[in-house]
Every structure is written in C-alpha cells, then in structure tokens.
Design a protein around this motif. Structure first.
Motif, PDB file in Angstrom:
ATOM      1  N   ALA A   1       0.824  -1.212   0.000  1.00  0.00           N
ATOM      2  CA  ALA A   1       0.000   0.000   0.000  1.00  0.00           C
ATOM      3  C   ALA A   1       0.857   1.259   0.000  1.00  0.00           C
ATOM      4  N   ASP A   2       2.020   1.214   0.660  1.00  0.00           N
ATOM      5  CA  ASP A   2       2.896   2.387   0.724  1.00  0.00           C
ATOM      6  C   ASP A   2       3.675   2.620  -0.570  1.00  0.00           C
ATOM      7  N   ASP A   3       3.670   1.640  -1.476  1.00  0.00           N
ATOM      8  CA  ASP A   3       4.483   1.741  -2.685  1.00  0.00           C
ATOM      9  C   ASP A   3       3.747   2.347  -3.866  1.00  0.00           C
ATOM     10  N   TRP A   4       2.462   2.534  -3.738  1.00  0.00           N
ATOM     11  CA  TRP A   4       1.730   3.089  -4.862  1.00  0.00           C
ATOM     12  C   TRP A   4       0.505   3.834  -4.336  1.00  0.00           C
ATOM     13  N   ASP A   5       0.005   4.726  -5.141  1.00  0.00           N
ATOM     14  CA  ASP A   5      -1.127   5.552  -4.728  1.00  0.00           C
ATOM     15  C   ASP A   5      -2.068   5.674  -5.912  1.00  0.00           C
ATOM     16  N   CYS A   6      -3.281   5.170  -5.767  1.00  0.00           N
ATOM     17  CA  CYS A   6      -4.247   5.200  -6.865  1.00  0.00           C
ATOM     18  C   CYS A   6      -5.603   5.651  -6.326  1.00  0.00           C
ATOM     19  N   PRO A   7      -6.082   6.825  -6.744  1.00  0.00           N
ATOM     20  CA  PRO A   7      -7.375   7.312  -6.246  1.00  0.00           C
ATOM     21  C   PRO A   7      -8.570   6.555  -6.796  1.00  0.00           C
ATOM     22  N   LEU A   8      -8.327   5.615  -7.722  1.00  0.00           N
ATOM     23  CA  LEU A   8      -9.423   4.870  -8.337  1.00  0.00           C
ATOM     24  C   LEU A   8      -9.972   3.759  -7.442  1.00  0.00           C
ATOM     25  N   VAL A   9      -9.218   3.382  -6.421  1.00  0.00           N
ATOM     26  CA  VAL A   9      -9.607   2.220  -5.617  1.00  0.00           C
ATOM     27  C   VAL A   9     -11.003   2.380  -5.002  1.00  0.00           C
ATOM     28  N   PRO A  10     -11.324   3.469  -4.316  1.00  0.00           N
ATOM     29  CA  PRO A  10     -12.681   3.578  -3.760  1.00  0.00           C
ATOM     30  C   PRO A  10     -13.757   3.644  -4.839  1.00  0.00           C
ATOM     31  N   VAL A  11     -13.414   4.219  -5.995  1.00  0.00           N
ATOM     32  CA  VAL A  11     -14.381   4.270  -7.099  1.00  0.00           C
ATOM     33  C   VAL A  11     -14.667   2.857  -7.603  1.00  0.00           C
ATOM     34  N   LEU A  12     -13.610   2.071  -7.787  1.00  0.00           N
ATOM     35  CA  LEU A  12     -13.787   0.700  -8.251  1.00  0.00           C
ATOM     36  C   LEU A  12     -14.576  -0.117  -7.235  1.00  0.00           C
ATOM     37  N   ALA A  13     -14.276   0.065  -5.953  1.00  0.00           N
ATOM     38  CA  ALA A  13     -14.975  -0.672  -4.917  1.00  0.00           C
ATOM     39  C   ALA A  13     -16.470  -0.374  -4.931  1.00  0.00           C
ATOM     40  N   ALA A  14     -16.828   0.869  -5.236  1.00  0.00           N
ATOM     41  CA  ALA A  14     -18.243   1.236  -5.286  1.00  0.00           C
ATOM     42  C   ALA A  14     -18.911   0.746  -6.556  1.00  0.00           C
ATOM     43  N   GLU A  15     -18.188   0.807  -7.672  1.00  0.00           N
ATOM     44  CA  GLU A  15     -18.786   0.477  -8.961  1.00  0.00           C
ATOM     45  C   GLU A  15     -18.902  -1.030  -9.204  1.00  0.00           C
ATOM     46  N   ILE A  16     -18.043  -1.820  -8.585  1.00  0.00           N
ATOM     47  CA  ILE A  16     -18.003  -3.250  -8.897  1.00  0.00           C
ATOM     48  C   ILE A  16     -19.296  -3.957  -8.486  1.00  0.00           C
ATOM     49  N   VAL A  17     -20.021  -3.409  -7.524  1.00  0.00           N
ATOM     50  CA  VAL A  17     -21.249  -4.063  -7.063  1.00  0.00           C
ATOM     51  C   VAL A  17     -22.503  -3.379  -7.609  1.00  0.00           C
ATOM     52  N   ARG A  18     -22.324  -2.405  -8.503  1.00  0.00           N
ATOM     53  CA  ARG A  18     -23.487  -1.745  -9.091  1.00  0.00           C
ATOM     54  C   ARG A  18     -23.960  -2.524 -10.314  1.00  0.00           C
ATOM     55  N   ASP A  19     -25.249  -2.404 -10.604  1.00  0.00           N
ATOM     56  CA  ASP A  19     -25.837  -3.074 -11.759  1.00  0.00           C
ATOM     57  C   ASP A  19     -26.621  -2.047 -12.556  1.00  0.00           C
ATOM     58  N   GLU A  20     -25.882  -1.237 -13.326  1.00  0.00           N
ATOM     59  CA  GLU A  20     -26.470  -0.155 -14.099  1.00  0.00           C
ATOM     60  C   GLU A  20     -26.222  -0.398 -15.582  1.00  0.00           C
ATOM     61  N   PRO A  21     -26.996   0.270 -16.451  1.00  0.00           N
ATOM     62  CA  PRO A  21     -26.721   0.151 -17.891  1.00  0.00           C
ATOM     63  C   PRO A  21     -25.284   0.566 -18.206  1.00  0.00           C
ATOM     64  N   GLY A  22     -24.616  -0.234 -19.032  1.00  0.00           N
ATOM     65  CA  GLY A  22     -23.237   0.074 -19.412  1.00  0.00           C
ATOM     66  C   GLY A  22     -22.215  -0.185 -18.331  1.00  0.00           C
ATOM     67  N   GLN A  23     -22.597  -0.929 -17.293  1.00  0.00           N
ATOM     68  CA  GLN A  23     -21.696  -1.104 -16.153  1.00  0.00           C
ATOM     69  C   GLN A  23     -20.425  -1.867 -16.532  1.00  0.00           C
ATOM     70  N   GLU A  24     -20.528  -2.835 -17.423  1.00  0.00           N
ATOM     71  CA  GLU A  24     -19.331  -3.588 -17.816  1.00  0.00           C
ATOM     72  C   GLU A  24     -18.290  -2.680 -18.451  1.00  0.00           C
ATOM     73  N   VAL A  25     -18.752  -1.735 -19.261  1.00  0.00           N
ATOM     74  CA  VAL A  25     -17.815  -0.802 -19.899  1.00  0.00           C
ATOM     75  C   VAL A  25     -17.143   0.064 -18.844  1.00  0.00           C
ATOM     76  N   VAL A  26     -17.922   0.547 -17.877  1.00  0.00           N
ATOM     77  CA  VAL A  26     -17.359   1.359 -16.796  1.00  0.00           C
ATOM     78  C   VAL A  26     -16.281   0.577 -16.047  1.00  0.00           C
ATOM     79  N   LEU A  27     -16.573  -0.678 -15.732  1.00  0.00           N
ATOM     80  CA  LEU A  27     -15.614  -1.493 -14.982  1.00  0.00           C
ATOM     81  C   LEU A  27     -14.380  -1.807 -15.817  1.00  0.00           C
ATOM     82  N   ASP A  28     -14.555  -2.051 -17.114  1.00  0.00           N
ATOM     83  CA  ASP A  28     -13.390  -2.282 -17.978  1.00  0.00           C
ATOM     84  C   ASP A  28     -12.444  -1.090 -17.946  1.00  0.00           C
TER      85      ASP A  28
END
Length: 311
Positions: free
Chosen positions: A149-176
């Motif tokens: 965790a100390d070796d890299w910093d990515c602000p996308l992690v909380p976004v991915l965590a929230a989006e991975i369990v959503r079921d919205e139109p176009g969700q697969e594209v968002v996750l890709d």
C-alpha cells in the motif's frame, strides 16, 4: 500509442471478469484459470498468495498483486488451509473433488464467497485473453508481482470498490475502463521499482532520441517507415539512430517494427473476420502474400492456421 496503451488494447479491455470476493476464515481458493493477467486488491483483512513455485506473499489492506498466467496459485487466509474451491478456465468453479460449484457461492452483484460481510474482502479483475501486442510487456512481469500500500497511490480504488457491485446500464464498460486505469497505475509503480526488470524498449521510451521513434512505430505501424525517415524525425543520422536504437531496445528499428506489425496482425486474425488483404493493409504490408510470408516465418504457421487455432 505508448507501451501501456498497447498492453491494454483489444479484448483485454472488453468484458473483463470482475468480482468482489468476501470470506471468513478459514478459506482457500485454488486458481487454475490460466488467465493472462489477474489483478487482486485487498480491501479488508489479510490474504496469502501462494504460487506453486516461488515465494508466498501476505497481502494487507491496500496491497495489490498482479498474477501473470498461466501458472496456478492459491489464495487463502493461511498457507496451510486446504482449498475449498477450484477456479478453472472460462469461469468454471468446482469443489476440489470435481463437483460443480458454480452459483453456490454467489452473494449478489459481482460478489462471491462465503460471507457478504466477510473479514476478508478482495477486489479481483481478470483479463480473459492475451493479445500478442501486450506479450512483450506481460513477459517482463514475474508470475506474481506485489505492490504494498505504501508503494503506490491510486485514487481509483474507492471508485472501483463502489462500482463493482453496481448493476447499471453500461456497467461492464465502466468497470473495464476502471480496471484498465488501475492496471496502468500498478504497472507504472511496478516498473519504477529497483527490483523490477522492465523490457529494454520500455526504458528506452525515456530516451530523447529513441523514445520519440518508438512512439512513432507504436502509434502508426502501418506507415511505410524507413530508418532514414525515422532518423530525420529524431534529428540524427541513420547510423546514429540504428546504433542507439539497437543498443537500448536490443534490436534494430525495422526488426522492432516487423514484430509490432505481425503482433497486430495476429490480434486481428483472432479477433476479427477481416480478410488477410485487409489486415495486411491495416498493419503496413503491401499484400496478403507479403504478410503471409512474414507471418509464417515469425510464428511457424500460416495466418489461416493461426486464425483456426485461435477460434
């Protein structure tokens, strides 16, 4: 197109398999899916990654692992916990004794495991197919690459965590797209580490002479490049470019270009129904015959045989 873009283009960026894995100890999953690249990001708890060969590694929250296939490995709460599930190619899931397990451990939208509020939570993204264009970069990774965790910093992690369990139109594209960005951030961090061994051409991208030439070859491989034309773009002589390019990349400019063109052709043979003539034009060959001759010399089979095997 730069090296990381080349890695992530094509089928790897479409329909990637993503889940949120949740477990209470004891738990253990054996992975034998032969996937070209899997990303594992620990959100909560602890998890051991145990390859069949090589050192085991303990992941803690915020740590990330890149698993380069096809070698198998085990993910568990403890290295001594026997596997409870076996993951096979195509997303097949079995008990260790062979009984089907598909659906039994489903916990909701892209959520899998034995407890929806498990002590251990991991986000997992798997690229199902390996494109030839990314082979050189993937081959530079070890079977298991780790980033604390100390070796890299990515602000996308909380976004991915929230989006991975959503079921919205176009969700697969968002996750890709999110997974692609996560992998780019991870690869940047990994190749910046002293112990990493990036391919020579990756490091050469930072050279003031060779870097711009590499980007030209990567972004427009179909152009009728010559060493003279590339040297003019770089502002050096042909001899100077050929010498420096070979020194930094490990092969002459035209050899590198040929490899890139043929790798692109291999991808299109696998992923499209384009005629050989259309593919030849797309990657910079004057005719289907010229591409077929070069392809067979490099891959040992004709383009048609390659397409048939891939299908």
């Amino acid at each position: 197109m730069d090296a990381l873009t080349g890695l992530l283009e094509g089928p790897r960026a479409r329909g990637a398999f993503m889940i949120r894995a949740c477990f209470d100890p004891p738990w253990s999953v054996r992975i034998e899916d032969r996937a070209p690249l899997t990303v594992m990001l620990l959100v909560r708890g602890e998890a051991w990654l145990v390859p069949d060969s090589g050192d085991r590694r303990l992941l803690r929250p915020g740590d990330l692992a890149l698993a380069r296939g096809p070698g198998p490995y085990t993910c568990a709460d403890d290295p001594g916990t026997p596997p409870q599930a076996l993951i096979l190619p195509g997303g097949e899931c079995h008990h260790p004794d062979g009984r089907p397990l598909n659906g039994v451990m489903d916990l909701g939208v892209r959520t899998w495991g034995d407890s929806p509020d498990g002590a251990t939570v991991m986000l997992i993204g798997t690229y199902r197919m390996r494109g030839e264009t990314g082979g050189r970069l993937l081959d530079a990774l070890p079977p298991l690459a780790f980033l604390a965790a100390d070796d890299w910093d990515c602000p996308l992690v909380p976004v991915l965590a929230a989006e991975i369990v959503r079921d919205e139109p176009g969700q697969e594209v968002v996750l890709d797209r999110l997974l692609d960005l996560l992998v780019i951030a991870a690869l940047r961090a990994w190749f910046a580490r002293p112990e990493a061994a990036p391919p020579a051409w990756y490091g050469a991208l930072g050279d003031p002479v060779v870097g711009p030439v590499l980007r030209l070859l990567q972004s427009d491989p179909a152009h009728p490049w010559t060493v003279a034309a590339l040297a003019a773009k770089a502002g050096v002589s042909r001899a100077a470019l050929a010498r420096r390019f070979t020194e930094l990349v490990g092969e002459p400019p035209m050899t590198y270009l040929t490899g890139r063109r043929l790798a692109l052709a291999a991808d299109r043979l696998r992923d499209t129904d384009d005629t050989l003539g259309a593919i030849a034009r797309h990657v910079g060959y004057g005719s289907a015959f010229a591409l077929s001759t070069a392809f067979k010399r490099a891959y040992g089979v004709s383009p048609q045989e390659w397409r048939t095997r891939a299908a």
